[in-house]
Design an enzyme around this catalytic site. Structure first.
Site, short mmCIF file in Angstrom:
data_model
loop_
_atom_site.label_atom_id
_atom_site.label_comp_id
_atom_site.label_asym_id
_atom_site.label_seq_id
_atom_site.Cartn_x
_atom_site.Cartn_y
_atom_site.Cartn_z
N GLY A 119 0.78 -1.23 0.00
CA GLY A 119 0.00 0.00 0.00
C GLY A 119 0.81 1.29 0.00
O GLY A 119 0.34 2.31 0.50
N ASN A 122 -5.81 2.75 -12.85
CA ASN A 122 -4.82 1.79 -12.38
C ASN A 122 -3.43 2.39 -12.53
O ASN A 122 -3.17 3.14 -13.47
CB ASN A 122 -4.90 0.50 -13.21
CG ASN A 122 -3.88 -0.54 -12.76
OD1 ASN A 122 -3.72 -0.81 -11.57
ND2 ASN A 122 -3.17 -1.13 -13.72
N HIS A 169 0.44 1.25 -13.17
CA HIS A 169 1.22 0.09 -13.61
C HIS A 169 2.70 0.50 -13.65
O HIS A 169 3.03 1.57 -14.17
CB HIS A 169 0.75 -0.39 -14.99
CG HIS A 169 1.50 -1.61 -15.44
ND1 HIS A 169 1.21 -2.86 -14.94
CD2 HIS A 169 2.54 -1.74 -16.29
CE1 HIS A 169 2.06 -3.72 -15.48
NE2 HIS A 169 2.87 -3.07 -16.31
N GLU A 211 5.52 6.53 -9.80
CA GLU A 211 4.17 6.13 -9.32
C GLU A 211 3.59 7.08 -8.28
O GLU A 211 2.44 7.52 -8.40
CB GLU A 211 4.22 4.72 -8.72
CG GLU A 211 4.57 3.65 -9.73
CD GLU A 211 4.48 2.26 -9.13
OE1 GLU A 211 3.47 1.92 -8.51
OE2 GLU A 211 5.45 1.49 -9.28
C1 GAR Z 1 3.21 -1.05 -7.45
O1 GAR Z 1 4.47 -0.99 -8.02
C2 GAR Z 1 2.14 -1.05 -8.52
O2 GAR Z 1 2.44 -0.25 -9.62
C3 GAR Z 1 2.14 -2.50 -8.91
O3 GAR Z 1 2.31 -3.21 -7.70
C4 GAR Z 1 2.99 -2.40 -6.75
C5 GAR Z 1 2.13 -2.27 -5.51
O4 GAR Z 1 2.81 -1.61 -4.49
N1 GAR Z 1 0.95 -2.85 -9.63
C6 GAR Z 1 0.92 -3.73 -10.62
O5 GAR Z 1 1.90 -4.37 -10.98
C7 GAR Z 1 -0.44 -3.92 -11.27
N2 GAR Z 1 -0.29 -4.54 -12.56
P1 GAR Z 1 2.04 -0.91 -3.28
O6 GAR Z 1 1.09 -1.94 -2.69
O7 GAR Z 1 3.15 -0.57 -2.32
O8 GAR Z 1 1.32 0.30 -3.79
#
Ligand code: GAR
Length: 216
Positions: free
Chosen positions: A15, A122, A124, A195
């Site tokens: 998260g 979303n 990515h 991100e």
């Molecule tokens: C993040 O890097 C996000 O972009 C990725 O998972 C991670 C979650 O981290 N999402 C994907 O790969 C979706 N295809 P977080 O729980 O610390 O935000």
């Protein structure tokens, strides 16, 4: 519509993106929207602790039998067939305008995505259309980027439709790959430099558009 868009964030893991959204709300980067609900498909996701710390209502909707929350967060057990219906119910009960997938590791069906057309965002961790689609999530994306030897990667925020990582692109930011990068080091750099910046900015932009009923 009130003067703020009502936002639900769907999570599965650590998260950090949820945290970036909460921080952006507190610092005023997000001012046209408000996170009203966090939904996790995993009972032990650390993202739930972040929601609790921020005083945001959270729900667990999971296919795992006998899941319990150490944080006292309500758990709804469901089957593969009822999983999306339960999420829809929770979202609609709270009159949510915008849904954000922030590390939500489930692929949503067309039934779900068409119910919220251009209302699901979303993040990515690559520059779509590279290293995306089914099977590309989390660290796997960075492993693939390093294996290919790309010198630039980044992150993308996009609307979600029935094609995994295939919806209209809202924002992208490039990040350099450096000699000696491991998937973990690259993941951290992409989060910090891309991100955690473009996700809150995109949420503000889409919230503003919804509140003012126009495109900016
Ligand atoms: C993040 O890097 C996000 O972009 C990725 O998972 C991670 C979650 O981290 N999402 C994907 O790969 C979706 N295809 P977080 O729980 O610390 O935000």
């Amino acid at each position: 519509m009130d003067n703020k868009a009502r936002i639900a964030v769907l999570v599965s893991g650590g998260g950090t993106n949820l945290q970036a959204i909460i921080d952006a709300q507190n610092s005023g980067v997000i001012k046209s929207g408000e996170v009203c609900l966090v939904i996790s498909n995993k009972a032990d996701a650390y993202a739930l602790q972040r929601a609790k710390n921020a005083g945001i209502e959270a729900r667990i909707i999971t296919r795992k039998k006998g899941a319990v929350s150490e944080l006292g967060i309500p758990v709804t057990e469901c089957t593969r067939e009822t999983f999306e219906d339960e999420i829809i119910k929770a979202i609609d009960e709270k009159n949510i305008d915008i849904i954000v997938l922030a590390g939500f590791m489930c692929i949503l069906s067309e039934k779900f995505t068409s119910h919220y057309e251009e209302r699901i965002l979303n993040v990515h961790p690559s520059l779509i259309p590279s290293f995306c689609g089914e099977g590309f999530y989390g660290l796997k994306v960075h492993e693939a980027a390093l294996e290919k030897g790309v010198k630039v990667t980044g992150a993308t925020v996009h609307f979600v439709n029935e094609i995994p990582d295939g919806g209209r692109i809202i924002a992208q930011k490039a990040v350099c790959v450096e000699d000696g990068d491991t998937p973990e080091i690259l993941q951290k750099r992409v989060m910090e430099q891309a991100e955690w910046i473009i996700l809150p900015e995109s949420i503000e932009r889409i919230s503003y558009e919804r509140v003012h009923n126009k495109t900016v």
